[in-house]
Write a protein that holds these residues in place. Structure first.
Motif, PDB file in Angstrom:
ATOM      1  N   MET A   1       0.839  -1.180   0.000  1.00 33.15           N
ATOM      2  CA  MET A   1       0.000   0.000   0.000  1.00 33.15           C
ATOM      3  C   MET A   1       0.886   1.246   0.000  1.00 33.15           C
ATOM      4  SD  MET A   1      -2.828   1.034   2.902  1.00 33.15           S
ATOM      5  CE  MET A   1      -1.732   0.632   4.253  1.00 33.15           C
ATOM      6  N   ASN A   2       0.644   2.148  -0.951  1.00 37.37           N
ATOM      7  CA  ASN A   2       1.344   3.423  -1.022  1.00 37.37           C
ATOM      8  C   ASN A   2       0.524   4.478  -0.297  1.00 37.37           C
ATOM      9  OD1 ASN A   2       3.415   2.362  -2.604  1.00 37.37           O
ATOM     10  ND2 ASN A   2       2.318   2.780  -4.490  1.00 37.37           N
ATOM     11  N   THR A   3       1.171   5.216   0.603  1.00 35.50           N
ATOM     12  CA  THR A   3       0.479   6.200   1.428  1.00 35.50           C
ATOM     13  C   THR A   3       1.003   7.592   1.154  1.00 35.50           C
ATOM     14  OG1 THR A   3       0.143   4.543   3.169  1.00 35.50           O
ATOM     15  CG2 THR A   3      -0.075   6.857   3.803  1.00 35.50           C
ATOM     16  N   LEU A   4       0.098   8.484   0.788  1.00 34.45           N
ATOM     17  CA  LEU A   4       0.420   9.902   0.605  1.00 34.45           C
ATOM     18  C   LEU A   4      -0.151  10.664   1.794  1.00 34.45           C
ATOM     19  CD1 LEU A   4       1.395  12.367  -1.038  1.00 34.45           C
ATOM     20  CD2 LEU A   4      -0.847  12.337  -2.186  1.00 34.45           C
ATOM     21  N   VAL A   5       0.725  11.308   2.550  1.00 35.94           N
ATOM     22  CA  VAL A   5       0.310  12.096   3.708  1.00 35.94           C
ATOM     23  C   VAL A   5       0.435  13.567   3.342  1.00 35.94           C
ATOM     24  CG1 VAL A   5       0.634  12.521   6.165  1.00 35.94           C
ATOM     25  CG2 VAL A   5       1.231  10.280   5.213  1.00 35.94           C
ATOM     26  N   ILE A   6      -0.688  14.273   3.396  1.00 36.11           N
ATOM     27  CA  ILE A   6      -0.698  15.696   3.055  1.00 36.11           C
ATOM     28  C   ILE A   6      -0.887  16.481   4.349  1.00 36.11           C
ATOM     29  CG2 ILE A   6      -1.777  17.499   1.660  1.00 36.11           C
ATOM     30  CD1 ILE A   6      -2.793  15.281  -0.214  1.00 36.11           C
ATOM     31  N   TYR A   7       0.103  17.297   4.654  1.00 35.66           N
ATOM     32  CA  TYR A   7       0.114  18.082   5.892  1.00 35.66           C
ATOM     33  C   TYR A   7      -0.248  19.524   5.562  1.00 35.66           C
ATOM     34  CZ  TYR A   7       1.965  20.420  10.054  1.00 35.66           C
ATOM     35  OH  TYR A   7       2.117  21.186  11.171  1.00 35.66           O
ATOM     36  N   ILE A   8      -1.253  20.049   6.257  1.00 33.41           N
ATOM     37  CA  ILE A   8      -1.748  21.385   5.962  1.00 33.41           C
ATOM     38  C   ILE A   8      -1.778  22.207   7.245  1.00 33.41           C
ATOM     39  CG2 ILE A   8      -3.564  22.728   4.834  1.00 33.41           C
ATOM     40  CD1 ILE A   8      -3.791  19.038   4.468  1.00 33.41           C
ATOM     41  N   HIS A   9      -0.637  22.732   7.627  1.00 29.13           N
ATOM     42  CA  HIS A   9      -0.539  23.636   8.776  1.00 29.13           C
ATOM     43  C   HIS A   9       0.763  24.416   8.629  1.00 29.13           C
ATOM     44  CE1 HIS A   9      -0.470  25.234  12.827  1.00 29.13           C
ATOM     45  NE2 HIS A   9      -1.691  24.772  13.017  1.00 29.13           N
ATOM     46  N   PRO A  10       0.733  25.749   8.865  1.00 21.06           N
ATOM     47  CA  PRO A  10       1.941  26.544   8.643  1.00 21.06           C
ATOM     48  C   PRO A  10       3.013  26.417   9.725  1.00 21.06           C
ATOM     49  CG  PRO A  10       0.140  27.953   9.379  1.00 21.06           C
ATOM     50  CD  PRO A  10      -0.439  26.579   9.183  1.00 21.06           C
ATOM     51  N   ASN A  11       2.735  25.720  10.814  1.00 17.67           N
ATOM     52  CA  ASN A  11       3.645  25.688  11.949  1.00 17.67           C
ATOM     53  C   ASN A  11       4.104  24.261  12.242  1.00 17.67           C
ATOM     54  OD1 ASN A  11       4.988  25.968  14.365  1.00 17.67           O
ATOM     55  ND2 ASN A  11       3.311  26.966  15.454  1.00 17.67           N
ATOM     56  N   HIS A  12       5.410  24.057  12.235  1.00 20.39           N
ATOM     57  CA  HIS A  12       5.954  22.739  12.555  1.00 20.39           C
ATOM     58  C   HIS A  12       6.121  22.524  14.061  1.00 20.39           C
ATOM     59  CE1 HIS A  12       7.679  21.518   8.376  1.00 20.39           C
ATOM     60  NE2 HIS A  12       6.424  21.902   8.326  1.00 20.39           N
TER      61      HIS A  12
END
Length: 194
Positions: free
Chosen positions: A1-12
């Motif tokens: 299974m290939n997993t794409l994780v999309i992170y949407i937040h300006p602060n790490h």
């Protein structure tokens, strides 16, 4: 299974970033996960603004060369994971701009002339992990689940994705928000998810 994780937040330094780390930790320990890619929309400098004019038409968006990399990522992925905050009862504008551009006709769906289109992203699954300042049940009780309806019915079902799971975490700015328990829940889920 290939997993794409999309992170949407300006602060790490955010709690959302901590959730991203637990998604990755669990996925790396999951024998069913072949590969993982992370797309950080803010770090990427993704432009969420739609532009249509005499040189750039909406009907051609599915072949826009500037978006080719992102289309390839979505086609490659079996599982798409979105990590984002809920602001004003909805996902951030950055995520909505990504959706506006990526889930275009000719790529994510095909108009068949009937009531509903043909979804072209069938067989994929999505996990939405969202955080909010308000109580966990606020979206259900006060907003009639607008966030889930938007993501599940107006977007993912429309493009053929039927398997959609939500983790909505409320009271995340409270010291009693049970952050460690929620982070552990995400880790455990992705460690065994298929």
């Amino acid at each position: 299974m290939n997993t794409l994780v999309i992170y949407i937040h300006p602060n790490h330094q955010s709690l959302n970033y901590a959730f991203l780390q637990e998604v990755l930790r669990g996925s790396r320990e999951n024998a069913k996960v072949a590969e993982i890619q992370v797309l950080d929309l803010y770090d990427e400098g993704f432009d969420p603004v739609l532009v249509f004019n005499e040189h750039k038409r909406r009907r051609d968006m599915h072949t826009d060369p500037a978006l080719a990399k992102y289309r390839e990522q979505l086609m490659w992925a079996d599982k798409i994971v979105l990590v984002y905050p809920i602001w004003w009862g909805r996902p951030p504008a950055m995520l909505m701009g990504y959706i506006d551009q990526m889930f275009a006709s000719g790529f994510a769906y095909r108009d068949k002339g009937g009531l509903l289109p043909e979804g072209l992203l069938k067989g994929k699954s999505v996990v939405c992990i969202s955080t909010m300042q308000g109580p966990t049940h606020y979206p259900l009780l006060m907003l009639h689940n607008a966030h889930k309806v938007l993501m599940r019915k107006a977007l993912f079902n429309f493009v053929g994705i039927r398997k959609v799971k939500f983790f909505e975490f409320g009271s995340m700015e409270s010291k009693r928000g049970k952050h460690a328990r929620k982070l552990e829940r995400i880790y455990q889920y992705f460690k065994t998810a298929s």
